[in-house]
Design a protein around this motif. Structure first.
Motif, PDB file in Angstrom:
ATOM      1  N   HIS A 137       0.887  -1.194   0.661  1.00  0.00           N
ATOM      2  CA  HIS A 137      -0.562  -0.095   0.081  1.00  0.00           C
ATOM      3  C   HIS A 137       1.058   0.987  -0.179  1.00  0.00           C
ATOM      4  CE1 HIS A 137      -3.423  -2.691   0.411  1.00  0.00           C
ATOM      5  NE2 HIS A 137      -2.641  -3.545   1.842  1.00  0.00           N
ATOM      6  N   GLU A 160      -2.293   0.361   7.695  1.00  0.00           N
ATOM      7  CA  GLU A 160      -1.613  -0.488   6.987  1.00  0.00           C
ATOM      8  C   GLU A 160      -0.269  -0.175   6.909  1.00  0.00           C
ATOM      9  OE1 GLU A 160      -3.312  -3.129   4.516  1.00  0.00           O
ATOM     10  OE2 GLU A 160      -1.555  -4.631   4.540  1.00  0.00           O
ATOM     11  N   HIS A 207       3.004  -7.217   4.753  1.00  0.00           N
ATOM     12  CA  HIS A 207       1.535  -6.160   4.757  1.00  0.00           C
ATOM     13  C   HIS A 207       0.510  -6.619   6.513  1.00  0.00           C
ATOM     14  CE1 HIS A 207       0.408  -5.925   0.329  1.00  0.00           C
ATOM     15  NE2 HIS A 207       0.996  -6.595   0.347  1.00  0.00           N
ATOM     16  N   ASP A 222      -3.225  -6.311   6.696  1.00  0.00           N
ATOM     17  CA  ASP A 222      -4.759  -6.302   6.488  1.00  0.00           C
ATOM     18  C   ASP A 222      -5.716  -6.185   7.533  1.00  0.00           C
ATOM     19  OD1 ASP A 222      -4.762  -5.267   3.821  1.00  0.00           O
ATOM     20  OD2 ASP A 222      -3.172  -6.933   3.738  1.00  0.00           O
ATOM     21  N   HIS A 281      -6.354  -6.818  -2.381  1.00  0.00           N
ATOM     22  CA  HIS A 281      -5.032  -6.293  -3.393  1.00  0.00           C
ATOM     23  C   HIS A 281      -5.475  -4.823  -4.709  1.00  0.00           C
ATOM     24  CE1 HIS A 281      -2.843  -7.220   0.638  1.00  0.00           C
ATOM     25  NE2 HIS A 281      -3.399  -6.286   0.941  1.00  0.00           N
TER      26      HIS A 281
END
Ligand code: ZN
Length: 415
Positions: free
Chosen positions: A193, A207, A260, A262, A293
């Motif tokens: 991200h 995140e 990640h 999440d 994603h």
């Protein structure tokens, strides 16, 4: 006795300064002296910062000579002095401020056996001289003079370190070699991200920010272990999935680790999960995760279609046949290292899902869900320095172990 007065510039100078400190002890026959392992006390009465616009002089009185090193860091410009075993006691560093080009000062234990002093400078400077006076009243005596921003660039110590309190230059570690032994193993870290795509959000934490912080720490840990690290992003900016893969390919990655944390609202307990590419997701939660994603990319205006040419796909599948067992091996080593390291894992810690970012055929790729941001226990860990440091250590260990067995495997195959 005056030991040395010379400019210390750059990384070599650091090593030099440490050597000077150590050589000094040996020269004085103190090498076997028990006092060396005792803590030196900082003496505030003999410590001062003086100076003017032309020179800043920093003197730190200590009860006995110790090994030490001094170097500069940028953003903001600062002087870092590491000491072997100096106890700063409860003395207030602010009392030394007022004159010279130091705007803030802090000190304290750094890691076992080492203490650190960090002086924030009012502008770019160079170390004009750095000496350790021994004898009756030992002190470290450092003279700084202003330089242009350009000169500072060449003089500063460790431009990779964005954070002043990260563990610092350890003596050179022999590199961990890649599979064919031609150069250091190169790991591409991919903090998920970023920018307009914050990823999961919970309780004011995103995140994108959490995984970037962790990626930077992991980079430090891997680098210290002699592993090359390339990051797909270093800031909180948006990087399309395709670009992430391009960065990894251009870097000639030996291993790709996407990071990640999440949120999975339902059907998923807490704990760390390791993902690798699979045509069929292990379960629907994994499937949703992978879809989400890709959707972030589509929402940001990146077209994931259009590279789906059948011939290319078959070639990719063939290439993946080679990297796949290496990926599987890494997920096993990683899960094992995490288990041994007391990291709390999701009940099936290794999962498969169709993540676009794992589709590169050229190198083993995994995606680590460090924890789930919407699980309170996981979020706490992600925001805890000590937990992250431990996790970085565990992953580093796994990379080292895997690299060794991967290289051994390659040697067997070549025979
Ligand atoms: Zn994510």
């Amino acid at each position: 006795m005056q030991i040395l007065g010379r400019a210390l510039l750059g990384r070599w100078a650091l090593a030099y300064a440490v050597l000077i400190g150590l050589a000094l002890m040996a020269a004085q026959g103190h090498a076997q002296d028990n006092r060396l392992s005792a803590l030196a006390q900082m003496d505030p009465a003999r410590s001062s910062i003086t100076g003017d616009a032309k020179e800043t002089r920093l003197r730190l009185g200590i009860s006995q000579p110790v090994a030490w090193r001094a170097f500069l860091l940028d953003s903001p410009p600062r002087l870092v002095v590491d000491f072997r075993e100096v106890d700063f006691g409860g003395h207030d560093p602010a009392k030394m401020l007022g004159r010279g080009g130091v705007s803030a000062l802090r000190w304290g234990p750094f890691r076992p056996g080492w203490s650190r002093m960090v002086a924030e400078l009012t502008g770019p400077m160079k170390i004009a001289s750095a000496q350790l006076h021994t004898g009756e009243s030992p002190d470290v005596d450092i003279s700084l003079t202003p330089v242009s921003k350009d000169r500072f660039e060449t003089a500063k110590g460790d431009p990779d370190s964005a954070l002043w309190d990260l563990p610092q230059p350890t003596p050179v570690t022999p590199p961990i070699l890649r599979q064919d032994g031609t150069r250091a193993l190169r790991v591409v870290l991919d903090p998920g991200h970023g920018g307009i795509d914050p990823g999961a959000e919970a309780d004011g934490t995103t995140e994108a920010v959490v995984v970037l912080t962790f990626a930077r720490e992991l980079k430090e840990a891997l680098s210290r272990a002699g592993i090359d690290v390339v990051m797909t992003r270093n800031e909180n900016t948006f990087v399309p999935l395709e670009t992430r893969l391009t960065i990894a390919r251009q870097a000639e990655a030996d291993l790709f680790i996407s990071l990640h944390a999440d949120a999975v609202q339902s059907g998923h307990a807490s704990g760390t999960t390791i993902y690798m590419l699979a045509d069929k997701a292990t379960d629907s939660a994994s499937q949703k995760l992978a879809e989400r994603h890709d959707r972030a990319d589509i929402l940001a205006g990146v077209d994931l279609d259009g590279h789906g040419d059948d011939v290319a796909r078959i070639l990719m599948d063939l290439a993946r046949t080679e990297t796949r067992p290496r990926t599987v091996r890494f997920t096993q080593v990683l899960a094992g290292a995490m288990k041994a390291g007391g990291i709390s894992l999701y009940k099936n810690p290794v999962q498969g899902a169709d993540f676009s970012v794992l589709k590169s055929a050229d190198f083993p790729s995994v995606l680590i869900e460090l924890g789930f941001l919407d699980a309170t226990a996981d979020r706490k860990k992600l925001l805890d320095d000590t937990w992250r440091k431990h996790m970085a250590q565990v992953i580093t260990q796994a990379v080292q172990t895997w690299a060794q067995s991967d290289a051994a495997e390659a040697r067997l195959l070549r025979k």
